[in-house]
Structures are given as structure tokens and as C-alpha cells.
Motif scaffolding. Structure first.
Motif, PDB file in Angstrom:
ATOM      1  N   PRO A 186      52.633 -38.062  -9.253  1.00 20.71           N
ATOM      2  CA  PRO A 186      53.652 -37.328  -8.498  1.00 20.71           C
ATOM      3  C   PRO A 186      53.553 -35.816  -8.686  1.00 20.71           C
ATOM      4  O   PRO A 186      52.783 -35.326  -9.522  1.00 20.71           O
ATOM      5  CB  PRO A 186      54.960 -37.865  -9.086  1.00 20.71           C
ATOM      6  CG  PRO A 186      54.600 -38.275 -10.471  1.00 20.71           C
ATOM      7  CD  PRO A 186      53.196 -38.798 -10.398  1.00 20.71           C
ATOM      8  N   THR A 187      54.345 -35.122  -7.903  1.00 22.73           N
ATOM      9  CA  THR A 187      54.421 -33.662  -7.996  1.00 22.73           C
ATOM     10  C   THR A 187      55.726 -33.261  -8.677  1.00 22.73           C
ATOM     11  O   THR A 187      56.810 -33.653  -8.227  1.00 22.73           O
ATOM     12  CB  THR A 187      54.365 -33.015  -6.603  1.00 22.73           C
ATOM     13  OG1 THR A 187      53.069 -33.255  -6.031  1.00 22.73           O
ATOM     14  CG2 THR A 187      54.607 -31.508  -6.679  1.00 22.73           C
ATOM     15  N   ASP A 222      58.325 -34.272  -5.936  1.00 23.52           N
ATOM     16  CA  ASP A 222      59.054 -35.499  -6.245  1.00 23.52           C
ATOM     17  C   ASP A 222      60.161 -35.233  -7.261  1.00 23.52           C
ATOM     18  O   ASP A 222      61.164 -35.948  -7.289  1.00 23.52           O
ATOM     19  CB  ASP A 222      58.095 -36.553  -6.813  1.00 23.52           C
ATOM     20  CG  ASP A 222      56.999 -36.917  -5.835  1.00 23.52           C
ATOM     21  OD1 ASP A 222      57.320 -37.530  -4.803  1.00 23.52           O
ATOM     22  OD2 ASP A 222      55.821 -36.568  -6.094  1.00 23.52           O
ATOM     23  N   ALA A 223      59.965 -34.223  -8.089  1.00 22.20           N
ATOM     24  CA  ALA A 223      60.940 -33.872  -9.120  1.00 22.20           C
ATOM     25  C   ALA A 223      60.986 -32.359  -9.272  1.00 22.20           C
ATOM     26  O   ALA A 223      59.999 -31.658  -9.003  1.00 22.20           O
ATOM     27  CB  ALA A 223      60.583 -34.528 -10.449  1.00 22.20           C
ATOM     28  N   ARG A 235      68.345 -41.869 -11.525  1.00 23.04           N
ATOM     29  CA  ARG A 235      67.039 -41.271 -11.828  1.00 23.04           C
ATOM     30  C   ARG A 235      67.206 -39.878 -12.432  1.00 23.04           C
ATOM     31  O   ARG A 235      66.452 -39.492 -13.338  1.00 23.04           O
ATOM     32  CB  ARG A 235      66.179 -41.217 -10.562  1.00 23.04           C
ATOM     33  CG  ARG A 235      65.817 -42.589 -10.003  1.00 23.04           C
ATOM     34  CD  ARG A 235      64.982 -42.471  -8.739  1.00 23.04           C
ATOM     35  NE  ARG A 235      63.653 -41.963  -9.035  1.00 23.04           N
ATOM     36  CZ  ARG A 235      62.828 -41.467  -8.119  1.00 23.04           C
ATOM     37  NH1 ARG A 235      63.226 -41.383  -6.839  1.00 23.04           N
ATOM     38  NH2 ARG A 235      61.629 -41.039  -8.455  1.00 23.04           N
ATOM     39  N   LEU A 274      65.021 -34.871  -4.420  1.00 23.12           N
ATOM     40  CA  LEU A 274      64.181 -34.764  -5.601  1.00 23.12           C
ATOM     41  C   LEU A 274      64.955 -35.166  -6.850  1.00 23.12           C
ATOM     42  O   LEU A 274      66.155 -34.858  -6.981  1.00 23.12           O
ATOM     43  CB  LEU A 274      63.666 -33.335  -5.786  1.00 23.12           C
ATOM     44  CG  LEU A 274      62.440 -32.925  -4.964  1.00 23.12           C
ATOM     45  CD1 LEU A 274      62.786 -32.801  -3.484  1.00 23.12           C
ATOM     46  CD2 LEU A 274      61.874 -31.607  -5.489  1.00 23.12           C
ATOM     47  N   PHE A 278      57.422 -38.657 -16.049  1.00 27.99           N
ATOM     48  CA  PHE A 278      56.964 -38.943 -14.691  1.00 27.99           C
ATOM     49  C   PHE A 278      55.505 -39.392 -14.645  1.00 27.99           C
ATOM     50  O   PHE A 278      54.989 -39.672 -13.563  1.00 27.99           O
ATOM     51  CB  PHE A 278      57.165 -37.722 -13.791  1.00 27.99           C
ATOM     52  CG  PHE A 278      58.601 -37.421 -13.498  1.00 27.99           C
ATOM     53  CD1 PHE A 278      59.345 -38.250 -12.682  1.00 27.99           C
ATOM     54  CD2 PHE A 278      59.225 -36.320 -14.057  1.00 27.99           C
ATOM     55  CE1 PHE A 278      60.683 -37.988 -12.417  1.00 27.99           C
ATOM     56  CE2 PHE A 278      60.559 -36.046 -13.802  1.00 27.99           C
ATOM     57  CZ  PHE A 278      61.290 -36.881 -12.980  1.00 27.99           C
TER      58      PHE A 278
END
Length: 335
Positions: free
Chosen positions: A47-48, A136-137, A167, A201, A233
């Protein structure tokens, strides 16, 4: 449409360190630009995660930790993409100020920004329109700055969606700060974290000491916490994370009652240290009028019980300044 430009290729494998250039034409520079440092480290298919610091220019632990990370991290150790904005509000970081010296704005009250507005509004627009859609975060590293000293903590930004809220909580707990606090900024929608949550996000914030200095303890928490989140992550090896101690409780600032505001100008004398347990109605301190010694100091009281979470720095206050902040047990869902 934004006029901001960068030579960074967000899709390229490896490490890139450069800038976002926003055209800026003040009196001193006809055809110049405000340069926002930007780094991208990409490898593998994970993920990013977007790492941001320097949202306020007088908060130092985050920029230090992210500058170290972008210099030290080997792309081969990464599975995914890390986008790093270590000094996103560059004019304010250069000046060591909460607000920008260019337009007087607080970046964290301008989201989602305006691509044709002032420099601060253009920065927040670039983050909102270009950076956040890639992620993503999102991790936004703050401290108390030059006006507050805050117990080092990781911050949960509320989310209406229960899945995203869960989350967010899990990611904030993975950061591994000594305290975990829910802060909604009284429902303020113009912050970077509120904007990231609206974009879907997973969002992590921090408040890491402050008082206009670099706290060695808070800096260590920040360095460790950023790597813990990246491991959470899977962007870094999960085995590299420092196992976080689950906090005894999650706290929150209980709305307006959690803030003790100055009713008059003067110098604030606190009655309790950070971390002290206090109750609603208890005296929080008093404000002294030093130039009128015949006037009695004015006592201020807590509007809510809990622990002293943040405290005014420096001592001088004007009407409306936040003198003390209280955090109380969070009654929402944790597990």
C-alpha cells in the motif's frame, strides 16, 4: 487548476527526493516559486502511506523524524510506496511559526484548499487533490508548537464509517504512543486529518510535546511510531516494529468543556502539572495582571474532569487563549 509542478514520478521504483514548486511572485522575486520538499520511496506492491509533518512550522519532532527517514530508508526494505512531505508548510517551517508569514493563514484550517488561492490554500489543495488520492493511509505529525506543551500522544480522528473508524483506531494503537486520544477539533472539517478521513484513508495523528522546543522523549516516540505504522501496513517488515503497549484507556477531549480559556489578559499560573488528575469545577490556575498589582489575580476553573493533557506555553495570555486542555476517558467503542 493547480499550477504546482514536481519532477517526482510517483510511480517510479526507487527513492526520489525533490520538491513541489508553486509559482510565487512577491515583491522580492518576480518569477520565483515556493518549494515544498517531497520524497517518494517505492518498491514492491504494497500500500501507499503518506507521511506529513511541518503542517505547523513551530512543531519540530515530525520534520526531524521524517527528514531522517527519507535519508536513511533503503528502498529495498520497502514493500509499497511511502510519500513523504517533511515540511509541507515550508514558509511557516522556515519562520518557525504556526501560521504562514506569506498570507497569515493556518494551513490546518484551509483544507481542502484552493488551487487558485493564496500560497497556503494552494499547498492544502495540492495535498487534497494530488497527494491524498494516491494514498491508502495518512500520518500527520503534530506537537503542541510554541503555544502549548502536550503529553506525547497518538491521535484518533473520528470517522462516521464504523469500518474506517476501527481501522483508524488499530493504526493509531500500532503507533505505540504512551497515550491515545480522540480529538475532533470541535468538529472542524478543514484539517488535513479530517480531509483524509473524508477521502477514505486510514488516518493517524500525533501531538508530541511542544513548548517551542525539541523533546528528546517525544522525538524518540515519533521515530519509533512512524516505523511502527509502516510495519503495521506491511510497507516495512512487521517484525521490525516495536510491540506497542496497549493503553489502559483511550482518552478524548470532551468538547468545549475540555478547554480552559483565558477570560482576561495577563500571565497564567497553572495549579497542576501535565498528567495530573483534576475534576470539573476545580481551580485550574489564575491569571495575574502584572502591570496593575492592585488587581487580584483571576481564577479559572476546569469545565470537565480528567487529566491535564495540554498546558499553555508561554505564560502570557490574552482573552480567548487556551490555558489548559483536559482529556477524559473515551466512552466509544475501542475493541
Amino acid at each position: 487548476m493547480s499550477t504546482a509542478r514536481t519532477t517526482i514520478d510517483f510511480d517510479r521504483t526507487g527513492k526520489q527526493i525533490g520538491f513541489v514548486d508553486i509559482p510565487h511572485s512577491p515583491h522580492e522575486d518576480a518569477w520565483g516559486a515556493t518549494r515544498i520538499p517531497l520524497a517518494v520511496i517505492r518498491n514492491g506492491s504494497g500500500p501507499t502511506v503518506i507521511l506529513e509533518a511541518g503542517n505547523h512550522g513551530d512543531e519540530y519532532e515530525g520534520p526531524i523524524a521524517l527528514g531522517e527517514l527519507l535519508r536513511e530508508l533503503d528502498p529495498g526494505a520497502v514493500n509499497g510506496r511511502i510519500i513523504i512531505l517533511p515540511a509541507v508548510n515550508t514558509p511557516a517551517v522556515d519562520a518557525g511559526r504556526r501560521t504562514s508569514p506569506v498570507d497569515g493563514l493556518n494551513l490546518n484550517r484551509t483544507f481542502p484548499g484552493d488551487a487558485t488561492g493564496t500560497i497556503t490554500q494552494q499547498i492544502s489543495a495540492y495535498v487534497s487533490e494530488v497527494i491524498l488520492p494516491l494514498g491508502d493511509a495518512f500520518v500527520d505529525l503534530h506537537s503542541g508548537g510554541s503555544s502549548l506543551n502536550i503529553l506525547p500522544s497518538a491521535i484518533i480522528e473520528p470517522a462516521a464509517d464504523p469500518v474506517l473508524r476501527r481501522r483508524n483506531i488499530d493504526a493509531v494503537l500500532a503507533f505505540g504512543a504512551p497515550l491515545t486520544v480522540v480529538i475532533d477539533n470541535l468538529g472542524e472539517p478543514r484539517t488535513s486529518t479530517a480531509t483524509a478521513v473524508r477521502a477514505g484513508l486510514v488516518t493517524i495523528g500525533t501531538e508530541l510535546a511542544g513548548a517551542g522546543t525539541v523533546s528528546l522523549d517525544a522525538l524518540a516516540i515519533c521515530r519509533r511510531g512512524v516505523r511502527n505504522v509502516l510495519a503495521h501496513f506491511g510497507v516495512l517488515d512487521p517484525a521490525s516494529a516495536t510491540p506497542p503497549a496497549r493503553p489502559d484507556a483511550i482518552l478524548r477531549i470532551p468538547g468545549h468543556d475540555g478547554y480552559v480559556l483565558a477570560p482576561t489578559a495577563g500571565v497564567f499560573e497553572p495549579f497542576h502539572a501535565l498528567g495530573a488528575r483534576v475534576s470539573a469545577g476545580q481551580e485550574a490556575g489564575r491569571i495575574h495582571n502584572l502591570v496593575n498589582p492592585s488587581r487580584e489575580a483571576e481564577v479559572v476553573r476546569y469545565g470537565a474532569g480528567g487529566i491535564v493533557y495540554g498546558q499553555r506555553q508561554p505564560g502570557r495570555v490574552v482573552i480567548g487563549n487556551c490555558c489548559v486542555t483536559v482529556a477524559a476517558p473515551y466512552e466509544g467503542e475501542i475493541s
